[in-house]
Structure formats: structure tokens, C-alpha cells
Design a protein around this motif. Sequence first.
Motif, PDB file in Angstrom:
ATOM      1  N   PRO A   2      92.023  15.739 -21.867  1.00  0.00           N
ATOM      2  CA  PRO A   2      91.312  17.017 -22.050  1.00  0.00           C
ATOM      3  C   PRO A   2      91.623  18.018 -20.940  1.00  0.00           C
ATOM      4  N   ARG A   3      91.697  17.559 -19.696  1.00  0.00           N
ATOM      5  CA  ARG A   3      91.999  18.468 -18.589  1.00  0.00           C
ATOM      6  C   ARG A   3      93.421  19.021 -18.714  1.00  0.00           C
ATOM      7  N   GLU A   4      94.362  18.185 -19.118  1.00  0.00           N
ATOM      8  CA  GLU A   4      95.732  18.650 -19.305  1.00  0.00           C
ATOM      9  C   GLU A   4      95.807  19.680 -20.424  1.00  0.00           C
ATOM     10  N   LYS A   5      95.007  19.496 -21.452  1.00  0.00           N
ATOM     11  CA  LYS A   5      94.972  20.488 -22.535  1.00  0.00           C
ATOM     12  C   LYS A   5      94.403  21.810 -22.040  1.00  0.00           C
ATOM     13  N   ASP A   6      93.410  21.737 -21.143  1.00  0.00           N
ATOM     14  CA  ASP A   6      92.865  22.964 -20.549  1.00  0.00           C
ATOM     15  C   ASP A   6      93.949  23.696 -19.763  1.00  0.00           C
ATOM     16  N   VAL A   7      94.707  22.934 -18.984  1.00  0.00           N
ATOM     17  CA  VAL A   7      95.781  23.521 -18.190  1.00  0.00           C
ATOM     18  C   VAL A   7      96.842  24.120 -19.094  1.00  0.00           C
TER      19      VAL A   7
END
Length: 216
Positions: free
Chosen positions: A157-162
Motif C-alpha cells: 500500500p505504501r509503494e502504491k501511495d508513492v
Amino acid sequence: MIRAMVVDDDALVRLGLTDLLDGDDAVEVVAQAVDGLHAVEQATAHRVDVALVDVRMPRMDGITATRRLRALPHPPRVITLTTFDLDEYVYDALAAGADGFLLKDTDPAEILRAVHLVAAGSAMLHPSAARRLIDRYHHTNRPQAAEARTRIGPLTPREKDVLALLARGDTNADIAHTLGMRESTVKSHVSRILTTLGVTNRVQAALLARDGGLTP
């Protein structure tokens, strides 16, 4: 020492770029080429770290040359040179694997900076210009969207935010500020994102984000 190659069918442009690059103690021009076909031959004969490649050339254009250069066993990083910052051929070159683009009238200091950045593994893409290129020339269809969602799926999820912010045109510093992260952490995330998606630069990642619905 960064080993560079200058690819342009205009002898004066080649001479000017070669003089500029050779004036940097950390850069050595190891090859020059008059067109894309010659560039592939030269990159095969010499180890090249960064190639500055013109878009419009005889025999083999810069787009095809970029794709061929990136497919070599030891591929050089590629910076596309163009006269127009919204030239559709530049978009095609970036999609083919170029790590950035520069206008031919770019300030010499910025050209040198681009060579150093690209050699270090970064992309030299002006965020707003990169976004305009994507908006103007990229069109999503259903098969592309399905493939993009599959490739984006393994991201955290954090990588998708980035990735969503990257696709918006944000720099690493912008992303760090928005998400409350260290810039070095963002850089690590971007590196993992590119690896997971199987792409070579931020523009290609942005295209997948657009296709996969992470950004409008």
C-alpha cells in the motif's frame, strides 16, 4: 569516470556536446555516432554508461536506437535530445526506455547535471513536462489497464501511495513531504517500485500507474 556517447547526425552538435562533456573531469566521451545504427555499433564496441541520443536521424532514428541500446547485454543509460519538449517522438523514446530528455538549447550546466544524475541511476525528467507528455500522448485501452493492474498488484500500500504521487509528477522531495517520509526512504521505495513493475524509469512507471487507475 562516466563513459559517454554522443549520437547526432549534425556534426556541429556532436562537436559541441563532446567538448562540453570532455570539459568535465568526471566524464569521458568514448564514442560518437552519426545515427542510431552507428550508435548501436559503437555501444557494442565500447562500454558506454550514458548516451545522449538525438530523436530525428537518418537510417535509424533515436527511438529505435534507444530500444536497441537498452536491449544490449550492458545497456547504457539514454538521454534523448530534442528540439521540442512536447514532441511525440520524445514520449515514444521515454516509453522505449530512455531515462530522460533534454532540449538541445538546455543550459550546458544542466546537460552535465543530467549526465551525472542518469549515470547514478536517476531520471532527468522535468516533472511537469513529463506529465504533459503522458497526458497528451498516452491513451489507455482495456488490455493495457488489465495488465497494468496485474503488475501493480504486488506493490505494498505504501509503494502504491508513492507510485501515485510519482505519476502525478512529484519529485522525491515532494513525495517525502506529502507522506511524511525521509527522502532516502522515498528513493528506496521508488527503486523497489521500478524493479517490481519491470520498468527502467519513472515515466514508464507513471504510464502503468495511469493505466492501472492509480491516477486520473
